[in-house]
Design an enzyme around this catalytic site. Structure first.
Site, PDB file in Angstrom:
ATOM      1  N   LYS A   1       0.829  -1.208   0.000  1.00 28.00           N
ATOM      2  CA  LYS A   1       0.000   0.000   0.000  1.00 28.00           C
ATOM      3  C   LYS A   1       0.861   1.254   0.000  1.00 28.00           C
ATOM      4  CE  LYS A   1      -2.807   2.575   3.386  1.00 28.00           C
ATOM      5  NZ  LYS A   1      -1.771   3.584   3.702  1.00 28.00           N
ATOM      6  N   ASN A   2       1.813   1.319   0.910  1.00 29.09           N
ATOM      7  CA  ASN A   2       2.593   2.545   1.066  1.00 29.09           C
ATOM      8  C   ASN A   2       3.569   2.775  -0.081  1.00 29.09           C
ATOM      9  OD1 ASN A   2       1.326   3.176   3.483  1.00 29.09           O
ATOM     10  ND2 ASN A   2       2.847   2.125   4.723  1.00 29.09           N
TER      11      ASN A   2
ATOM     12  N   ARG B   1      -4.426  10.589   3.255  1.00 28.94           N
ATOM     13  CA  ARG B   1      -3.228  11.408   3.404  1.00 28.94           C
ATOM     14  C   ARG B   1      -2.395  11.438   2.122  1.00 28.94           C
ATOM     15  NH1 ARG B   1      -0.765  15.329   6.664  1.00 28.94           N
ATOM     16  NH2 ARG B   1       1.475  15.096   6.584  1.00 28.94           N
TER      17      ARG B   1
ATOM     18  N   CYS C   1      -5.919   8.600   8.402  1.00 27.38           N
ATOM     19  CA  CYS C   1      -6.136   8.189   9.787  1.00 27.38           C
ATOM     20  C   CYS C   1      -5.768   9.295  10.761  1.00 27.38           C
ATOM     21  CB  CYS C   1      -5.303   6.939  10.103  1.00 27.38           C
ATOM     22  SG  CYS C   1      -5.953   5.431   9.366  1.00 27.38           S
TER      23      CYS C   1
ATOM     24  N   ARG D   1      -0.005  15.611  11.928  1.00 26.69           N
ATOM     25  CA  ARG D   1       0.568  15.292  10.623  1.00 26.69           C
ATOM     26  C   ARG D   1       0.560  16.559   9.763  1.00 26.69           C
ATOM     27  NH1 ARG D   1      -2.291   9.750   8.657  1.00 26.69           N
ATOM     28  NH2 ARG D   1      -0.279   9.356   7.682  1.00 26.69           N
ATOM     29  N   PRO D   2       1.371  17.544  10.135  1.00 27.02           N
ATOM     30  CA  PRO D   2       1.357  18.821   9.415  1.00 27.02           C
ATOM     31  C   PRO D   2       1.908  18.691   8.001  1.00 27.02           C
ATOM     32  CG  PRO D   2       3.185  18.746  10.955  1.00 27.02           C
ATOM     33  CD  PRO D   2       2.358  17.514  11.225  1.00 27.02           C
TER      34      PRO D   2
ATOM     35  N   ASP E   1       3.714  21.298   6.650  1.00 33.78           N
ATOM     36  CA  ASP E   1       4.703  22.355   6.484  1.00 33.78           C
ATOM     37  C   ASP E   1       5.980  21.881   5.805  1.00 33.78           C
ATOM     38  OD1 ASP E   1       4.980  20.896   8.931  1.00 33.78           O
ATOM     39  OD2 ASP E   1       6.489  22.338   9.593  1.00 33.78           O
TER      40      ASP E   1
ATOM     41  N   ASP F   1       3.576   1.539  12.429  1.00 33.33           N
ATOM     42  CA  ASP F   1       2.376   0.875  11.911  1.00 33.33           C
ATOM     43  C   ASP F   1       2.122  -0.477  12.572  1.00 33.33           C
ATOM     44  OD1 ASP F   1       1.766   2.921  10.236  1.00 33.33           O
ATOM     45  OD2 ASP F   1       2.342   1.930   8.384  1.00 33.33           O
TER      46      ASP F   1
ATOM     47  N   ARG G   1      -8.962  -0.025   4.257  1.00 34.78           N
ATOM     48  CA  ARG G   1      -8.169   0.939   3.493  1.00 34.78           C
ATOM     49  C   ARG G   1      -6.803   0.349   3.146  1.00 34.78           C
ATOM     50  NH1 ARG G   1      -6.602   5.274   6.690  1.00 34.78           N
ATOM     51  NH2 ARG G   1      -5.483   5.861   4.819  1.00 34.78           N
TER      52      ARG G   1
END
Length: 426
Positions: free
Chosen positions: A27-28, A97, A121, A126-127, A129, A313, A404
């Site tokens: 997935k990632n 995300r 999630c 989880r900015p 910037d 995870d 997901r």
């Protein structure tokens, strides 16, 4: 699963998981590859792509931008020849995300990008910037208004960018943008996660000039004014987190599992932990045979960390297994503070747990069935793992979060001996 539906699992505990699992594509790794497909006008084929809701959502974003996406069995085809739009609809970007990765690829393809702040999630701060700053250093004008990011880059040029802290997503976004820049870009203090490595290899298969993946410094020679990237066929690697999930579920239930297509070279931290708690395994040519009948001893301290450390995870999956071990387990969550919320649900099942800051302390517990709610993707899988070893029936709600990231999750567990019924609630 339709967006209007909520999934519920009904699970009867007390069953060992035994059998063979073919580990899905990562997935990632595949999500940034889908964003990268925007960089070429030729067809891209992702072989062995996992058919999960996050992939479907990324594919829907590509369609909304003007691309064509279709499945042929386990292969995902993407043709982005007609992409002209640079605006990702808010409802789509808020689903996950990874939608933020279109920031870099759209800037490189169209010179513009507009997208709402990404969803996903709720596992802590989880900015964005680091992503935005990377785009600016590489030559983009960027600003944010009412939760929407606007960016423009007329002529991006290569430069040196040093990330103030390691970030997988920001590293991937910078790579995607730098591929379309003029000249050489040097990225320093990069994330070393396998997903970053696979993105670089995928882009190289498309004709990109990239070196240094897997280290803290990645060098990209951009394509601006040069031959455009080409299409390719690429095999999606096995999912190290899915493999770790089944491994730890086997440990929790004292099962015996054979994992096919497991990326063993990426699983050093979890395999080391598995051995320390008493698990035994053999490995050969991508196949892992794991025997958990001697699993019994707690590891005094486990801390999550960036790769190659123990992955965040899998923290909650280990927590579920730790409640079956002799002695006290101390788990420190160093990455996402809200991942500790799963512990509150495990307490409903009789888990002896204590939370102190970013630390969770647990000991052997007699778990019983309960009605619990998934808080996030991996935490939901941990609740399923706990339900498999608990006495009696459990109900796990909001399982759409679990699906997901896991392909055919309840079906696979049934094939391994679990007693699980899926109910859909409107």
């Amino acid at each position: 699963m339709g967006r209007e539906q909520v999934g519920v699992y009904h699970i009867l505990g007390g069953r060992r998981l035994c059998g063979t699992v073919k580990i899905q594509g990562s997935k990632n790794a595949v999500l940034p590859m889908i964003a990268a497909a925007v960089l070429t006008k030729e067809e891209v084929v992702l072989s062995g792509c996992p058919r999960i809701s996050d992939v479907e959502d990324m594919a829907e974003i590509v369609r909304s931008l003007g691309g064509t996406v279709w499945w042929e069995e386990k292969d995902l085809h993407l043709n982005c020849a007609e992409i002209e739009k640079s605006h990702v609809e808010g409802a789509l970007s808020k689903r996950l995300r990874a939608s933020l990765l279109f920031l870099g690829s759209l800037l490189a393809r169209t010179g513009e990008a507009c997208l709402a702040k990404a969803g996903g999630c709720r596992i802590g701060k989880r900015p964005t910037d680091l992503h935005q700053k990377a785009m600016e250093v590489l030559g983009a004008e960027i600003f944010e208004e009412a939760g929407t990011i606007f960016a423009r880059a007329d002529h991006p040029k290569g430069t040196v960018l040093c990330f103030p802290k390691k970030s997988v997503g920001a590293t991937e976004n910078a790579i995607l943008f730098a591929v379309g820049a003029e000249g050489v870009t040097r990225l320093c203090h990069c994330a070393r996660e396998p997903e970053v490595v696979h993105l670089c290899r995928f882009l190289r298969a498309m004709g990109a000039d990239i070196t240094g993946e897997g280290t803290e410094q990645i060098t990209i020679s951009g394509t601006y004014g040069k031959t455009a990237l080409s299409g390719c066929r690429y095999e999606v690697p096995g999912d190290r987190i899915a493999a770790g999930t089944y491994l730890l579920m086997g440990a929790a239930t004292r099962g015996h599992l054979t994992l096919l297509n497991a990326p063993l070279d990426e699983m050093g931290a979890v395999l080391s932990l598995y051995q320390k708690i008493g698990g035994q395994y053999t490995r050969k040519s991508g196949t892992l045979v794991a025997d958990s009948k001697k699993v019994q001893d707690a590891v005094p301290c486990v801390e999550t960390a960036e790769y190659p450390g123990f992955p965040t995870d899998l923290q909650s999956l280990y927590l579920a297994a730790a409640m079956t071990l002799k002695g006290e387990s101390c788990i420190c969550e160093n990455v996402f503070e809200d991942r500790l919320r799963t512990a509150e649900e495990l307490q409903k099942m009789g888990g002896t747990l204590r939370i102190c800051g970013k630390w969770i302390y647990t000991e052997k517990s007699r778990l019983h069935g309960a009605d619990v709610v998934s808080r996030d993707l991996r935490g939901g899988a941990a609740l399923v793992s706990a339900a498999l070893l608990a006495e009696g029936f459990s109900v796990v709600r909001k399982t759409e979060l679990i699906e997901r990231g896991y392909e055919r999750f309840p079906e696979t567990l049934r094939e391994l001996g679990a007693k699980i019924i899926v109910e859909k609630e409107v």
